[in-house]
Design an enzyme around this catalytic site. Structure first.
Site, mmCIF file in Angstrom:
data_model
loop_
_atom_site.group_PDB
_atom_site.id
_atom_site.type_symbol
_atom_site.label_atom_id
_atom_site.label_comp_id
_atom_site.label_asym_id
_atom_site.label_seq_id
_atom_site.Cartn_x
_atom_site.Cartn_y
_atom_site.Cartn_z
ATOM 1 N N GLU A 122 8.276 -5.901 -3.115
ATOM 2 C CA GLU A 122 7.445 -6.408 -4.201
ATOM 3 C C GLU A 122 6.567 -5.317 -4.819
ATOM 4 O OE1 GLU A 122 5.299 -9.905 -3.108
ATOM 5 O OE2 GLU A 122 4.548 -10.201 -5.149
ATOM 6 N N ASP A 123 6.037 -4.460 -3.972
ATOM 7 C CA ASP A 123 5.019 -3.523 -4.468
ATOM 8 C C ASP A 123 5.435 -2.054 -4.518
ATOM 9 O OD1 ASP A 123 3.360 -5.645 -4.791
ATOM 10 O OD2 ASP A 123 2.287 -5.380 -2.903
#
Ligand code: MN
Length: 736
Positions: free
Chosen positions: A76-77
């Site tokens: 996600e990051d």
């Protein structure tokens, strides 16, 4: 700060034979990927995945799960892809990371409370593996513990979401301590004032409370010793949010709140629970209505315990919980507790007494031999009968499994369903029969003039959609039937000279036909004629006098003619002067008009057509507009012998453009005794001329003579009567 070694040590303490390399590898990978990133608090980002992994060790989760805790934010990051995770860590971990990434992409901000249950179910349904939810809870717990770093606005939003969604999820999974901590943390940010006030009161008279706890403990421990039961007694102040809830529920003041304290006795055997309860009740008087037997009837999340409230040593109420060690583990770790059971160890048989899905899962676990197989059984579809999707506004819709975009459209609004033409799922166009999947974002394209399709009934899954489509189709059929019935009746009455709409207006239809036939409205009567349940004749026979009914067609028409005369007497008289000498067979005096479309001349073969507005309209017998009209309203007519009708007929003359041409034409027409009412001449580029004349002729013979005379002129190439072909047959309708 927690270090990798702490995590490794913890995992090996509860799972000595576990392969810990995967955790080390995940740590190295996560540290590399998150390098340079910081959290809002300013600390290194890596702190967060490590803390999450640590929470997972507190839940005694398996090494893969702990490793996933370290990796949970990488896709996600960071630039990591799920394929990379799969390549490096295998399919199990990649499935977990993928599930977490998907949950992370959803925003539940601004959701209404009533949707919270749907969102919770969707999270469970989407997770596929319950470990995803457990890791998500660990993630949320650490975020809540460090919420101070965020802005007050974000704090409120995240805290509310935690209260609405994650604390109940923790409760549903039976992870008691996470539920408790999430609730207290969320409460602190949602309602800081009340939280502070409760906190102040809880810490007030702390010494007094401690003395009190010690005293009660001593009493219970003595009882246990006397009875020869092995057990552990603990006392504590209840958690802040549960005190708050209790105050709200009972609408009481803080000073009245005596049962802020709770005692717990943990024994080894289930057989000891009830005798112990008896001892407690014989020592302190139980408060009626406060005893709960969650051992006999476990909660949905498998929670088991005996709860009772008694009047304590100083006349205060206090709660006592009695449970076994196994029950306690389940209450604290819930579904997570299963990862720590070794082969052969068994959880109490009564766990699966409840009917919740968790109990059912546990039921499955009975037949499962090793733990890896158990993990597989957790990858079940928790809600096989439901599917959870998003509206474009991000609202959750819960639909039965197998639902399609059509079901979705009707679930929003009937009109959206009716006018649905296309569907998009996650931005991509899909067929309307597409089967929706958990987490799909669904958009419906509508068009105002679109209509439901009967084929939809074949694939929709909801009864709502099916019923709405059927209703629409019925209504459409009804409308068609009504129109058909109306037309049939109108014609049937017309045959006998009755104006159907007038019959309705005057109420005669209902009075004379509707009622005797058993219909309570004109609409129903007309509809049933349309449906074919009754014939127009049945209706007509109720209103038309019997003597008229017996007459043949000619008489019927004569009645019709009488009606026409009634309708348009003025029009009739105005026609008198230039009566076109048309004989209506079998009748005398009558309003007659020549149809504009084919404009027949005496001598042309003709047919009459009955109209209420213009009487008998006289057409050429093969006029296309006549041929496409109602056969029953045709009537035989013929020209009166020697009938003349001086009327302008349009003629077009094609000729070579030459001086004197118009003079030649004028002379020819004069010789034929035909007047030119108007003339237009247009020359073409190839030195030709097109002349359009309105020539007044008496009849068809006169016209033919005129045309022949024109054709005889040398420079004339072609002569045509406008609207007629070269054989004199009328063409398509010509405006005059
Ligand atoms: Mn996270």
């Amino acid at each position: 700060m927690i270090r990798l070694d702490d995590i490794i040590e913890k995992v090996s303490s509860y799972s000595p034979e576990a392969d810990l390399d995967v955790i080390r590898k995940a740590y190295v990978f996560s540290a590399k990927e998150h390098a340079g990133q910081t959290r809002m608090s300013g600390e290194e980002y890596l702190v967060h995945p490590i803390e999450v992994a640590n929470i997972l060790t507190e839940l005694k989760m398996d090494p893969k799960c702990v490793a996933t805790g370290l990796l949970h934010d990488t896709v996600e990051d960071t630039h990591t892809t799920i394929e990379q995770i799969e390549e490096l860590f295998g399919p199990d971990i990649s499935l977990l990371v993928d599930g977490l990434t998907k949950l992370g992409q959803m925003s539940y901000e601004n959701k209404k409370v009533r949707e919270a249950e749907s969102i919770r179910k969707m999270i469970l349904a989407m997770a596929r593996d319950i470990r995803v939810v457990i890791i998500k809870l660990a993630d949320r717990l650490h975020n809540m513990r460090t919420l101070d770093a965020l802005s007050p606005e974000k704090q409120t939003v995240i805290a509310q979401e935690t209260m609405d969604i994650y604390a109940p999820l923790a409760n549903r999974l039976g992870v008691g301590w996470i539920k408790t901590e999430l609730e207290d943390l969320a409460f602190k940010y949602i309602d800081p004032e009340r939280y502070a006030w409760i906190e102040k009161n809880v810490s007030r008279k702390r010494e007094e409370k401690e003395k009190y706890i010690a005293r009660v403990r001593e009493v219970i421990e003595t009882k246990l010793r006397e009875a020869g039961i092995e057990g552990e007694v603990s006392g504590r102040v209840k958690h802040r949010y549960s005190i708050y809830k209790k105050m709200q529920e009972r609408d009481i003041d803080f000073d009245d709140l005596h049962d802020m304290l709770a005692f717990r006795v943990i024994v080894e055997n289930e057989d000891d629970c009830y005798p112990l309860l008896g001892m407690v009740h014989s020592t302190w008087k139980p408060v009626p209505g406060r005893f709960k037997d969650y051992i006999a009837i476990p909660k949905a999340n498998m929670y088991q315990s005996l709860h009772t409230t008694v009047i304590g040593p100083y006349g205060e109420m206090m709660e006592v919980q009695i449970r076994t060690r196994n029950m306690h583990l389940v209450s604290e770790y819930g579904v997570a507790a299963h990862w720590k059971y070794k082969d052969g160890e068994k959880i109490s048989d009564t766990y699966h007494a409840g009917l919740s899905w968790l109990s059912q899962m546990l039921e499955m676990q009975k037949d499962v031999k090793d733990s890896s197989e158990f993990l597989e059984t957790l990858k079940v579809d928790l809600f096989p009968d439901e599917v959870f999707v998003f509206t474009p506004q991000g609202e959750v819709r819960e639909l039965p499994a197998g639902s399609t975009p059509i079901d979705f459209a009707y679930s929003i609004h009937t009109d959206i369903g009716h006018s649905c033409v296309n569907a998009r799922v996650n931005g991509r166009r899909v067929p309307l029969s597409y089967t929706l999947r958990n987490g799909d974002f669904v958009e419906i394209e509508t068009r105002e003039d679109a209509r439901p399709n009967a084929e939809w009934i074949g694939f929709v899954a909801t009864s709502r959609a099916r019923n709405r489509i059927k209703q629409w189709i019925n209504a459409a059929e009804r409308k068609e039937s009504f129109e058909l019935g109306h037309e049939l009746l109108r014609k049937a009455f017309l045959m006998y000279g009755f104006n159907f709409d007038e019959l309705i207006e005057k109420g005669e239809l209902q009075e004379k036909a509707g009622e005797p036939l058993g219909y309570d409205s004109d609409e129903k009567l007309i509809l049933n004629v349309g449906f074919g349940k009754i014939t127009p004749g049945q209706v007509v026979s109720k209103i038309v006098p019997p003597e008229l009914l017996k007459e043949d067609g000619a008489v019927k028409r004569s009645v019709f003619r009488q009606m026409l005369n009634r309708i348009r007497p003025a029009a009739k008289s105005s026609q008198d002067k230039k009566r076109p000498s048309v004989i209506v067979k079998g009748a005398g005096d009558f309003m007659v008009n020549i149809a504009n479309c084919c404009n027949p001349l005496p001598g042309d073969e003709i047919t009459g057509y009955l109209t209420p507005e213009r009487g008998i309209l006289v057409h050429s017998y093969d006029c296309p507009s006549l041929l496409s009209s109602d056969y029953e309203r045709r009537i035989d007519v013929e020209w009166e012998e020697g009938a003349e009708r001086v009327t302008p007929v349009k003629i077009v003359v094609f000729c070579k453009n030459d001086v004197g041409l118009l003079a030649d034409i004028a002379i020819a027409l004069k010789e034929q005794d035909a007047n030119i009412a108007s003339a237009k001449v247009r020359s073409t580029s190839d030195n030709r001329a097109v002349c359009a004349f309105d020539v007044s002729v008496r009849d068809i013979v006169h016209l033919r003579n005129v045309i022949r005379a024109l054709k005889d002129i040398k420079k004339v190439i072609k002569v045509k009567r406008v609207g007629f072909d070269k054989h004199g047959k009328p063409l398509r309708r010509v405006a005059s």
